[in-house]
Design an enzyme around this catalytic site. Structure first.
Site, PDB file in Angstrom:
ATOM      1  CG  ASP A  24      40.610  53.913  34.394  1.00 25.09           C
ATOM      2  OD1 ASP A  24      39.883  54.820  33.961  1.00 25.09           O
ATOM      3  OD2 ASP A  24      41.676  53.577  33.842  1.00 25.09           O
ATOM      4  CG  ASP A  26      41.671  53.360  27.359  1.00 27.16           C
ATOM      5  OD1 ASP A  26      42.090  52.233  27.018  1.00 27.16           O
ATOM      6  OD2 ASP A  26      41.619  54.323  26.574  1.00 27.16           O
TER       7      ASP A  26
HETATM    8 MG   LIG Z   1      42.956  54.202  32.422  1.00 28.00          MG
END
Ligand SMILES: [Mg+2]
Length: 347
Positions: A24, A26
């Site tokens: 992922d 962020d």
């Molecule tokens: Mg994230």
């Protein structure tokens, strides 16, 4: 149960045996404009071992090129192909319903338009054009008029695909409504539900696995309800890294479907040996040992039997003991130390 002076020993690292590391973005690779400490070196190290690294983002506003460029700015060797976006997964889903060449009403931005055009779809912004499908994703410009066009188009029986269902979106100035909130506004008007491509739904994970031809992927994320839940639904092993949204408090409270296979402090943990977890579960008492840390759930009490210099091992033991107890977190008395953010960071 007595205290142990000997640790539980170390097992293989989380990425041992994996042929693809999916991350992922962020809260895992960057936070805002800044790379997260140790993320870049760790991911470069994994690439240097010859392992594929892919990046998964629910963000529908940006193209894969734009994301790859940002990642290269941090010093990662990302190409557009390394980035799997929710519009890409949404477009794959769309193909199952309407063939390329069809007209798609778009609510959203460049990230969606680019993918639809690449796949040979035509784009409109007006329900008056009688579109064959609606695709909806986040972009900052989305307003009432765009949502209304989607609602008018969906009065007919056509497919509606949402890139993702995130209720909120963190931005520089705070937390703002995300795509899920905007989808919900359309849903209220049309009384239908969209198909969803992004995490925690499986299409985006399937898209990544297909693209890399992976047989043993592992996913690393910072949110339990999207990353970890999604990976579990997709049948992937998962790693929760404590550099983003969810922290000790959320981890020890996680319901069964949201529990990560590994918990690490930062991305260096992907390549480091992971401690073995020993569990002794009985009807009224569950004990977990990780390294030198030991935690017992006894009735409604969660007890630290043996602390450890590693607060990470203590958290791992707490999560394992609570999971083994099969009790709801609300029913338990949990010592504050187990869910307090450690001052010196996770070690
Ligand atoms: Mg994230």
């Amino acid at each position: 149960m007595g205290l142990f002076t000997r640790g539980t020993g170390m097992g293989p690292s989380p990425i041992e045996g994996a042929d693809l590391v999916l991350a992922d973005l962020d809260g895992v690779v960057y936070r805002g404009r800044n790379a997260i400490p140790h993320a870049v070196e760790s991911l470069r190290g994994i690439r240097a071992r010859g392992l594929d690294v892919g990046y998964i983002t629910n963000n529908a506003a940006r193209t894969d090129e734009a994301v790859a460029e940002q990642l290269r700015g941090f010093g990662l060797d990302a190409e557009p192909r390394s980035v799997v976006t929710s519009p890409q997964a949404a477009t794959t889903m769309l193909r199952e319903h309407v063939a390329p060449g069809a007209l798609v009403l778009v609510v959203g931005g460049e990230g969606i338009e680019r993918e639809l055009e690449r796949a040979g779809y035509r784009i409109t912004r007006s329900a008056d054009d009688a579109p064959d499908a609606v695709m909806q994703g986040f972009a900052r410009h989305v307003g009432w008029e765009h949502l209304a066009e989607a609602a008018f188009a969906l009065a007919r029986d056509i497919p509606w695909i949402a890139t993702n269902q995130d209720w909120t979106i963190p931005v520089e100035r705070g937390v703002a409504p995300g795509n899920g909130t905007l989808v919900s506004a359309v849903h209220t008007a049309v009384q239908k539900l969209p198909l969803v491509a992004g995490k925690p739904e499986t299409p985006i994970f399937a898209e990544a696995v297909r693209r890399f031809g992976a047989t043993a992927p592992i996913f690393v994320g910072d949110r339990l309800d999207t990353d970890i839940r999604g990976a579990a639904k997709a049948g992937m092993r998962s790693v929760l890294v404590l550099t983003g949204i969810d922290r000790a408090k959320q981890l020890i409270a996680a319901p069964p479907g949201d529990r990560a296979d590994y918990i690490i402090g930062d991305l260096r943990g992907l390549e480091q040996p992971y401690p073995n977890i020993e569990i002794d579960a009985r009807p009224e008492r569950a004990t977990a040992r990780v390294g030198k840390a030991q935690v017992t759930v006894d009735g409604i009490d969660v007890r630290i039997d043996a602390p450890s210099r590693s607060n990470l091992d203590l958290l791992r033991a707490a999560c394992a003991a609570i999971a083994a107890s099969e009790k709801l977190i609300y029913a338990l008395r949990v010592p504050e130390r187990l869910y307090t953010e450690p001052e010196g960071g996770w070690i």
